[in-house]
Design an enzyme around this catalytic site. Structure first.
Site, PDB file in Angstrom:
ATOM      1  N   ASP A  47     -21.409  15.807  29.869  1.00 42.25           N
ATOM      2  CA  ASP A  47     -22.521  14.869  30.006  1.00 42.25           C
ATOM      3  C   ASP A  47     -22.636  13.953  28.790  1.00 42.25           C
ATOM      4  O   ASP A  47     -23.062  12.808  28.909  1.00 42.25           O
ATOM      5  CB  ASP A  47     -23.847  15.595  30.272  1.00 42.25           C
ATOM      6  CG  ASP A  47     -24.791  14.746  31.126  1.00 42.25           C
ATOM      7  OD1 ASP A  47     -24.316  14.174  32.131  1.00 42.25           O
ATOM      8  OD2 ASP A  47     -25.975  14.623  30.790  1.00 42.25           O
ATOM      9  N   GLU A  89     -31.175  10.250  23.052  1.00 36.42           N
ATOM     10  CA  GLU A  89     -30.447  11.247  23.836  1.00 36.42           C
ATOM     11  C   GLU A  89     -29.088  11.569  23.210  1.00 36.42           C
ATOM     12  O   GLU A  89     -28.668  12.734  23.183  1.00 36.42           O
ATOM     13  CB  GLU A  89     -30.256  10.703  25.248  1.00 36.42           C
ATOM     14  CG  GLU A  89     -30.023  11.762  26.293  1.00 36.42           C
ATOM     15  CD  GLU A  89     -30.242  11.193  27.676  1.00 36.42           C
ATOM     16  OE1 GLU A  89     -31.384  10.782  27.979  1.00 36.42           O
ATOM     17  OE2 GLU A  89     -29.280  11.121  28.452  1.00 36.42           O
ATOM     18  N   GLU A 141     -31.087   8.321  37.125  1.00 35.58           N
ATOM     19  CA  GLU A 141     -32.148   8.906  36.307  1.00 35.58           C
ATOM     20  C   GLU A 141     -33.006   9.884  37.114  1.00 35.58           C
ATOM     21  O   GLU A 141     -33.360  10.964  36.641  1.00 35.58           O
ATOM     22  CB  GLU A 141     -33.043   7.796  35.737  1.00 35.58           C
ATOM     23  CG  GLU A 141     -32.338   6.834  34.795  1.00 35.58           C
ATOM     24  CD  GLU A 141     -32.026   7.427  33.427  1.00 35.58           C
ATOM     25  OE1 GLU A 141     -31.426   8.526  33.365  1.00 35.58           O
ATOM     26  OE2 GLU A 141     -32.360   6.778  32.409  1.00 35.58           O
ATOM     27  N   GLU A 211     -23.024  12.582  41.651  1.00 29.97           N
ATOM     28  CA  GLU A 211     -23.855  13.595  40.982  1.00 29.97           C
ATOM     29  C   GLU A 211     -23.492  15.005  41.465  1.00 29.97           C
ATOM     30  O   GLU A 211     -23.398  15.937  40.666  1.00 29.97           O
ATOM     31  CB  GLU A 211     -25.346  13.315  41.190  1.00 29.97           C
ATOM     32  CG  GLU A 211     -25.869  12.104  40.418  1.00 29.97           C
ATOM     33  CD  GLU A 211     -25.987  12.334  38.904  1.00 29.97           C
ATOM     34  OE1 GLU A 211     -26.089  13.500  38.464  1.00 29.97           O
ATOM     35  OE2 GLU A 211     -25.957  11.345  38.155  1.00 29.97           O
TER      36      GLU A 211
HETATM   37  C1  HMH Z   1     -24.305  12.920  35.234  1.00 29.50           C
HETATM   38  N1  HMH Z   1     -26.455  11.868  35.617  1.00 29.50           N
HETATM   39  C2  HMH Z   1     -25.613  12.425  34.748  1.00 29.50           C
HETATM   40  N2  HMH Z   1     -25.919  12.544  33.460  1.00 29.50           N
HETATM   41  C3  HMH Z   1     -27.114  12.080  33.003  1.00 29.50           C
HETATM   42  N3  HMH Z   1     -27.415  12.218  31.681  1.00 29.50           N
HETATM   43  C4  HMH Z   1     -28.026  11.486  33.899  1.00 29.50           C
HETATM   44  C5  HMH Z   1     -27.651  11.392  35.210  1.00 29.50           C
HETATM   45  C6  HMH Z   1     -29.389  10.977  33.477  1.00 29.50           C
HETATM   46  O1  HMH Z   1     -29.374  10.170  32.371  1.00 29.50           O
END
Ligand code: HMH
Length: 222
Positions: A47, A89, A141, A211
């Site tokens: 991520d 983040e 999001e 996702e």
């Molecule tokens: C895969 N989808 C993914 N990572 C993230 N950080 C977000 C959404 C949301 O910012």
């Protein structure tokens, strides 16, 4: 009674796929407290790479909002808030990775991640309408918001050491921000051509699929 918005019709129509993205076994395993920590670490590292690629995408949405909307509605400010949050983040990912002993510099993006990042890059193109890009942004999001909020519900058994991660996206103010994005998207869709609405819906579905693949990857199912 309030009018049914375009996003509402999509969420009803594609409920199954949407729930697949927001109630994925990976998220369920966090919520049930039986998550495999190695899966969590995989997710964390992957991520981080995704978020780095997400930054230029969000910046492109910002540019499109500036150029493409009359912006009496403050779209630019909402999206700028998103950019600012991403700065924070990225620092959080570095801190969290250190905490878990995940070496970010040596992470290799897996296939599902590469494909998702390539999809984001394709949306940066100036040929992609503001409305279409904004739909992707909202969906990306919101899926995280709903997924992680699910792990914080009263009856959840989320391990204490993962609560902070869930808070990051599951908190209420992130939820309000997602609602602002949804309002932006619905306002745009209200005045969009049929062609743009069709493209936007297809983009929404692509996000849901990416996702699901991303969670699958973290869960070690690829
Ligand atoms: C895969 N989808 C993914 N990572 C993230 N950080 C977000 C959404 C949301 O910012």
């Amino acid at each position: 009674q309030a009018k049914i918005t375009v996003t509402e019709t999509w969420l009803r129509k594609h409920r199954h796929l949407y729930d697949g993205a927001t109630r994925h076994p990976f998220i369920r395993s966090i919520r049930d407290g039986n998550i495999d920590i190695s899966a969590f670490k995989t997710w964390l590292g992957q991520d981080y790479i995704f978020v780095r690629a997400f930054v230029p995408f969000v910046a492109s949405v910002l540019t499109k909002a500036y150029k493409g909307s009359d912006d009496a509605n403050g779209d630019v400010e909402v999206i700028l808030g998103g950019v600012a949050a991403l700065h924070d983040e990225i620092s959080w990912f570095k801190k969290e990775a250190f905490k878990w002993g995940v070496q970010l510099s040596s992470i290799v993006p897996q296939k599902a991640n590469q494909e998702y990042c390539r999809f984001l890059e394709s949306l940066i193109s100036p040929e992609v309408e503001y409305t279409v890009a904004a739909v992707a942004f909202w969906a990306i999001e919101t899926i995280y918001q709903e997924s992680f909020a699910h792990c914080l519900e009263d009856d959840s058994k989320t391990p204490p050491e993962l609560k902070e991660t869930c808070q990051r996206w599951g908190n209420e103010s992130f939820g309000e921000y997602c609602n602002s994005l949804r309002n932006i998207v619905d306002r745009q869709l209200e005045k969009a051509s049929d062609d743009v609405i069709t493209k936007a819906e297809a983009t929404f579905l692509r996000v849901l699929e990416h996702e699901v693949d991303f969670w699958n990857m973290s869960h070690g199912r690829t």
